[in-house]
Scaffold this active site. Structure first.
Site, PDB file in Angstrom:
ATOM      1  N   GLY A   1      51.799  21.878  63.297  1.00 48.43           N
ATOM      2  CA  GLY A   1      50.857  22.950  62.979  1.00 48.43           C
ATOM      3  C   GLY A   1      50.692  23.966  64.098  1.00 48.43           C
ATOM      4  O   GLY A   1      51.257  23.840  65.193  1.00 48.43           O
ATOM      5  N   HIS A   2      49.872  24.994  63.809  1.00 41.69           N
ATOM      6  CA  HIS A   2      49.701  26.080  64.776  1.00 41.69           C
ATOM      7  C   HIS A   2      48.976  25.624  66.031  1.00 41.69           C
ATOM      8  O   HIS A   2      48.121  24.755  65.997  1.00 41.69           O
ATOM      9  CB  HIS A   2      49.004  27.284  64.142  1.00 41.69           C
ATOM     10  N   ASN A   3      49.391  26.229  67.160  1.00 41.07           N
ATOM     11  CA  ASN A   3      48.798  25.987  68.484  1.00 41.07           C
ATOM     12  C   ASN A   3      49.019  24.571  69.013  1.00 41.07           C
ATOM     13  O   ASN A   3      48.416  24.175  70.006  1.00 41.07           O
ATOM     14  CB  ASN A   3      47.294  26.287  68.476  1.00 41.07           C
TER      15      ASN A   3
END
Length: 343
Positions: free
Chosen positions: A241-243
């Site tokens: 996922g993001h980050n």
């Protein structure tokens, strides 16, 4: 076909063999139980010693303590690490053809993209405005390289890889078919009428010598970048996922899911089908068994596991039945404790 002498010299394997043994012809690599004359194999686990004693391979990579188990006619190639030696030999027998540095006429390359020397671009690949492709890069058929994205020296994107705009791939990376690097992360703000999308303005940044398996997706950051550090190995069909940040030399096995903003430390091993909640911090050197459900971070290196391994179906049903009785058993236990106190 190659002689053992040539093979050991090219791969820098330090083994002591007679002249006649060095002249032995090797045509392929095979497993211990299926190998035959003209094939080489290896033993890296003691549990396969019985297979070694019956192998028909012409040569086997073994440690010194297992050399005497090689049957008559099988040459023992004594090395410190048979599995590492096997890994080196496997590349020598790889059957994939060497790719020439050619730009296929059907490729669509923007005039403002930059291509280095000895770059190969396959059929129907698309390279958009401002993308930077360094020397010796191989771009497979139907790949997409977005605006301002960059690929470092001698990296390879196999066919149908997507590298979204502004994302970065380092040097000597391998990204396998169907992988999507830099897709939008899953971010929405709730409203009275539904969900309002949050623009994902970060990037995905991949370090050097990273391998990313087929059909794996790594989201771009919502604000800060999603970062995969150097020397990470990511298997097939994984969702990051993001980050998320993945530390160097970590290995992630198939079908793992890592939710947004989780930080995985260096030198971690994550078993297949494990799931990580978001915003966790995982310590360097953490090892997670397959199908681990990780809802809390770790503060020190160690072995972590959760879930129930497969077992006999009847035993599993009995166990589930007992679990359903736990509440009643707990009530009975409390009642007994109260009676004991009264007595």
């Amino acid at each position: 076909m190659v002689s053992l002498k040539t093979l050991t010299e090219k791969l820098d394997l330090k083994v002591a063999l007679s002249e006649s043994e060095l002249a032995t012809a090797i045509q392929s690599l095979s497993s211990l139980d299926s190998a035959g004359e003209g094939e080489i194999s290896f033993l890296s686990s003691k549990k396969y010693r019985r297979v070694l004693s019956a192998t028909k391979a012409s040569a086997v990579l073994v440690t010194g303590e297992d050399a005497e188990l090689c049957p008559e006619g099988c040459i023992a190639l004594v090395v410190d690490d048979p599995y590492l030696a096997f890994a080196k030999i496997s590349h020598y027998f790889a059957t994939e053809s060497k790719i020439a540095p050619v730009i296929h006429p059907s490729a669509i390359i923007d005039s403002e993209a930059s291509l280095g020397e000895n770059v190969s671009v396959g059929p129907y690949a698309v390279i958009e405005k401002g993308a930077v492709i360094a020397d010796g890069v191989i771009i497979g058929a139907h790949c997409f390289i977005g605006e301002q994205a960059s690929v470092g020296r001698h990296s390879r994107l196999h066919h149908r890889v997507t590298l979204a705009h502004h994302c970065v791939v380092g040097e000597n990376c391998q990204i396998f078919s169907g992988a999507v690097i830099g897709s939008d992360g899953f971010g929405y703000a709730p409203t009275e009428t539904g969900w309002y999308p949050i623009a994902q303005i970060g990037r995905t940044v991949i370090g050097d010598r990273v391998e990313i398996g087929a059909n794996t997706t790594i989201d771009r950051g919502a604000i800060d970048d999603t970062v995969i550090e150097s020397d990470v190995i990511i298997d097939n069909q994984i969702m990051i996922g993001h980050n998320v940040k993945v530390g160097s030399k970590t290995v992630v096995v198939a079908q793992v899911g890592i939710a947004g903003s989780t930080e995985i430390g260096k030198n971690c091993t994550i078993g297949g089908q494990s799931g990580f909640a978001g915003h966790l911090k995982i310590a360097d050197g953490s090892f997670f068994a397959g199908q681990s459900m990780v809802t809390k971070g770790t503060t020190q290196a160690g072995y972590y596991a959760s879930g129930i391994p497969a077992q006999d179906g009847n035993e599993w049903r009995k166990m589930v039945a007992r679990i359903r009785q736990l509440e009643k058993m707990n009530e009975r236990l409390k009642a007994l404790e109260e009676r004991t106190k009264e007595d």
